[in-house]
Scaffold this motif. Structure first.
Motif, PDB file in Angstrom:
ATOM      1  N   PHE A   7     -19.390-141.830  33.191  1.00  0.00           N
ATOM      2  CA  PHE A   7     -19.143-143.269  33.253  1.00  0.00           C
ATOM      3  C   PHE A   7     -19.015-143.761  34.679  1.00  0.00           C
ATOM      4  CE2 PHE A   7     -17.884-142.711  28.768  1.00  0.00           C
ATOM      5  CZ  PHE A   7     -18.679-143.696  28.223  1.00  0.00           C
ATOM      6  N   ARG A   8     -18.485-142.916  35.539  1.00  0.00           N
ATOM      7  CA  ARG A   8     -18.409-143.307  36.933  1.00  0.00           C
ATOM      8  C   ARG A   8     -19.824-143.436  37.503  1.00  0.00           C
ATOM      9  NH1 ARG A   8     -17.707-142.239  41.964  1.00  0.00           N
ATOM     10  NH2 ARG A   8     -18.516-140.130  41.892  1.00  0.00           N
ATOM     11  N   ALA A   9     -20.690-142.492  37.139  1.00  0.00           N
ATOM     12  CA  ALA A   9     -22.069-142.530  37.625  1.00  0.00           C
ATOM     13  C   ALA A   9     -22.775-143.805  37.154  1.00  0.00           C
ATOM     14  CB  ALA A   9     -22.820-141.290  37.143  1.00  0.00           C
ATOM     15  N   THR A  14     -27.032-149.702  40.851  1.00  0.00           N
ATOM     16  CA  THR A  14     -28.186-149.057  41.486  1.00  0.00           C
ATOM     17  C   THR A  14     -28.508-147.740  40.782  1.00  0.00           C
ATOM     18  OG1 THR A  14     -27.584-150.009  43.616  1.00  0.00           O
ATOM     19  CG2 THR A  14     -29.112-148.165  43.638  1.00  0.00           C
ATOM     20  N   ARG A  15     -27.461-146.999  40.455  1.00  0.00           N
ATOM     21  CA  ARG A  15     -27.692-145.720  39.766  1.00  0.00           C
ATOM     22  C   ARG A  15     -28.232-145.941  38.361  1.00  0.00           C
ATOM     23  NH1 ARG A  15     -23.247-143.537  42.805  1.00  0.00           N
ATOM     24  NH2 ARG A  15     -21.789-144.377  41.296  1.00  0.00           N
ATOM     25  N   ARG A  16     -27.758-146.981  37.683  1.00  0.00           N
ATOM     26  CA  ARG A  16     -28.329-147.269  36.361  1.00  0.00           C
ATOM     27  C   ARG A  16     -29.800-147.611  36.486  1.00  0.00           C
ATOM     28  NH1 ARG A  16     -24.108-150.174  35.460  1.00  0.00           N
ATOM     29  NH2 ARG A  16     -25.244-152.128  35.281  1.00  0.00           N
ATOM     30  N   ALA A  17     -30.139-148.360  37.531  1.00  0.00           N
ATOM     31  CA  ALA A  17     -31.552-148.721  37.739  1.00  0.00           C
ATOM     32  C   ALA A  17     -32.395-147.471  37.968  1.00  0.00           C
ATOM     33  CB  ALA A  17     -31.666-149.676  38.923  1.00  0.00           C
ATOM     34  N   ILE A  18     -31.872-146.558  38.761  1.00  0.00           N
ATOM     35  CA  ILE A  18     -32.582-145.305  39.019  1.00  0.00           C
ATOM     36  C   ILE A  18     -32.775-144.538  37.717  1.00  0.00           C
ATOM     37  CG2 ILE A  18     -32.384-143.037  40.114  1.00  0.00           C
ATOM     38  CD1 ILE A  18     -30.853-144.445  42.410  1.00  0.00           C
ATOM     39  N   PHE A  19     -31.698-144.459  36.954  1.00  0.00           N
ATOM     40  CA  PHE A  19     -31.759-143.743  35.680  1.00  0.00           C
ATOM     41  C   PHE A  19     -32.795-144.363  34.762  1.00  0.00           C
ATOM     42  CE2 PHE A  19     -30.523-143.167  31.285  1.00  0.00           C
ATOM     43  CZ  PHE A  19     -30.366-141.802  31.220  1.00  0.00           C
ATOM     44  N   GLU A  20     -32.798-145.679  34.689  1.00  0.00           N
ATOM     45  CA  GLU A  20     -33.731-146.368  33.799  1.00  0.00           C
ATOM     46  C   GLU A  20     -35.181-146.151  34.231  1.00  0.00           C
ATOM     47  OE1 GLU A  20     -32.214-150.417  33.380  1.00  0.00           O
ATOM     48  OE2 GLU A  20     -30.269-149.575  32.826  1.00  0.00           O
ATOM     49  N   LYS A  21     -35.363-146.058  35.532  1.00  0.00           N
ATOM     50  CA  LYS A  21     -36.701-145.791  36.037  1.00  0.00           C
ATOM     51  C   LYS A  21     -37.152-144.387  35.620  1.00  0.00           C
ATOM     52  CE  LYS A  21     -39.009-147.456  40.215  1.00  0.00           C
ATOM     53  NZ  LYS A  21     -38.879-147.705  41.665  1.00  0.00           N
ATOM     54  N   LEU A  22     -36.222-143.449  35.726  1.00  0.00           N
ATOM     55  CA  LEU A  22     -36.537-142.075  35.342  1.00  0.00           C
ATOM     56  C   LEU A  22     -36.786-141.950  33.844  1.00  0.00           C
ATOM     57  CD1 LEU A  22     -34.225-139.788  37.487  1.00  0.00           C
ATOM     58  CD2 LEU A  22     -36.710-140.031  37.561  1.00  0.00           C
ATOM     59  N   LEU A  50     -25.799-138.586  39.833  1.00  0.00           N
ATOM     60  CA  LEU A  50     -26.383-138.566  38.483  1.00  0.00           C
ATOM     61  C   LEU A  50     -26.558-137.125  37.988  1.00  0.00           C
ATOM     62  CD1 LEU A  50     -29.066-141.386  38.911  1.00  0.00           C
ATOM     63  CD2 LEU A  50     -27.101-141.454  37.363  1.00  0.00           C
ATOM     64  N   ARG A  51     -26.964-136.262  38.898  1.00  0.00           N
ATOM     65  CA  ARG A  51     -27.165-134.860  38.558  1.00  0.00           C
ATOM     66  C   ARG A  51     -25.841-134.232  38.160  1.00  0.00           C
ATOM     67  NH1 ARG A  51     -27.964-131.929  43.189  1.00  0.00           N
ATOM     68  NH2 ARG A  51     -29.141-133.713  43.968  1.00  0.00           N
ATOM     69  N   ASN A  52     -24.821-134.533  38.940  1.00  0.00           N
ATOM     70  CA  ASN A  52     -23.494-133.981  38.693  1.00  0.00           C
ATOM     71  C   ASN A  52     -22.908-134.460  37.356  1.00  0.00           C
ATOM     72  OD1 ASN A  52     -21.307-132.357  39.801  1.00  0.00           O
ATOM     73  ND2 ASN A  52     -20.166-134.276  39.792  1.00  0.00           N
ATOM     74  N   ALA A  53     -23.450-135.562  36.859  1.00  0.00           N
ATOM     75  CA  ALA A  53     -22.985-136.117  35.585  1.00  0.00           C
ATOM     76  C   ALA A  53     -23.865-135.665  34.429  1.00  0.00           C
ATOM     77  CB  ALA A  53     -22.967-137.637  35.670  1.00  0.00           C
TER      78      ALA A  53
ATOM     79  N   ALA B   9     -16.370-151.349  33.899  1.00  0.00           N
ATOM     80  CA  ALA B   9     -15.058-151.282  33.259  1.00  0.00           C
ATOM     81  C   ALA B   9     -14.747-149.861  32.801  1.00  0.00           C
ATOM     82  CB  ALA B   9     -14.999-152.249  32.085  1.00  0.00           C
ATOM     83  N   LEU B  10     -15.736-149.208  32.204  1.00  0.00           N
ATOM     84  CA  LEU B  10     -15.511-147.859  31.682  1.00  0.00           C
ATOM     85  C   LEU B  10     -15.547-146.805  32.785  1.00  0.00           C
ATOM     86  CD1 LEU B  10     -17.573-148.025  28.384  1.00  0.00           C
ATOM     87  CD2 LEU B  10     -15.100-148.136  28.659  1.00  0.00           C
ATOM     88  N   GLY B  11     -15.980-147.198  33.951  1.00  0.00           N
ATOM     89  CA  GLY B  11     -16.050-146.277  35.083  1.00  0.00           C
ATOM     90  C   GLY B  11     -14.682-145.814  35.552  1.00  0.00           C
ATOM     91  N   ASP B  12     -13.665-146.558  35.201  1.00  0.00           N
ATOM     92  CA  ASP B  12     -12.311-146.169  35.606  1.00  0.00           C
ATOM     93  C   ASP B  12     -11.610-145.414  34.486  1.00  0.00           C
ATOM     94  OD1 ASP B  12      -9.942-146.411  37.457  1.00  0.00           O
ATOM     95  OD2 ASP B  12      -9.137-147.382  35.670  1.00  0.00           O
TER      96      ASP B  12
END
Lengths: 104, 104
Positions: A7-9, A14-22, A50-53, B9-12
């Motif tokens: 959830f932190r990731a 920006t990370r969600r955008a990267i994930f969605e692209k992948l 993202l990898r760590n998650a 919100a869920l990131g915390d």
DNA sequence: GCAATACATAAGCGAAGACTTATTTGATTC
DNA sequence: GAATCAAATAAGTCTTCGCTTATGTATTGC
């Protein structure tokens, strides 16, 4: 890998955008950057998070590193979500529409 | 309310803990604090973030404010997750079965 | 071996965020 | 209406986080 990592990731847009692209297909780190006003180190750092998650996994291919969605992270989100299925009936129509979309 | 609000919100971890507590049953802000080493303003701020993400909703009852899970936020996560159905076919089946059960 | 390319890591900076204490708002009870 | 209690808001502090520049590590091709 933990709910926390996941959830932190995803907490960063920006990370969600990267994930969605992948999610649309595996890409290497350079290709990922295209059209994404983001520096090389920044991308590398995001991918590490993202990898760590377990949301993303890498496969080195020569001097390129190919990244792809890791189903483990997604499954974990699904697991988290399933714990609250008691609240889904309230939104049953929305879910039904969702499934209809997925069918086609 | 947006994917951004929800995942942020869920990131915390503290907010996830609050949410999970609420998922077990509605509680007012004071009751929520019990056993949670957290100050009154901190709790209030966390609840505001969760509320703004449609993960939680409030109902004022006298001088207490009762909080409960808002299905809208959960449905939105389900929607986000569904976009990556290609990576978790097994889970989709589970969801479909669930809906079938709920129909009768 | 050496230059070039792809990516990762290090260190530091500025902004955002999670907390604190103090105060305010709203509702109840006497 | 004054006192009390629940919760929200304000303002400030300290930590975390996402970025930057600089440098390091693999891998390829000459």
């Amino acid at each position: 890998m933990s709910d926390d990592d996941i959830f932190r990731a995803l907490g960063d847009p920006t990370r969600r955008a990267i994930f969605e692209k992948l999610a649309a297909g595996a890409l290497n780190a350079s290709a990922l950057r295209e059209g994404m006003a983001i520096s090389q180190p920044a991308m590398s750092q995001h991918l590490a998070v993202l990898r760590n998650a377990s949301l993303v996994r890498e496969r080195r291919q020569g001097r390129y590193v190919n990244y792809e969605v890791d189903p483990d992270g997604l499954a974990r989100i699904a697991g988290w979500l399933s714990r609250y299925r008691a609240y889904w009936p309230a939104r049953i129509e929305a879910l039904r529409d969702l499934l209809k979309d997925m069918d086609q």
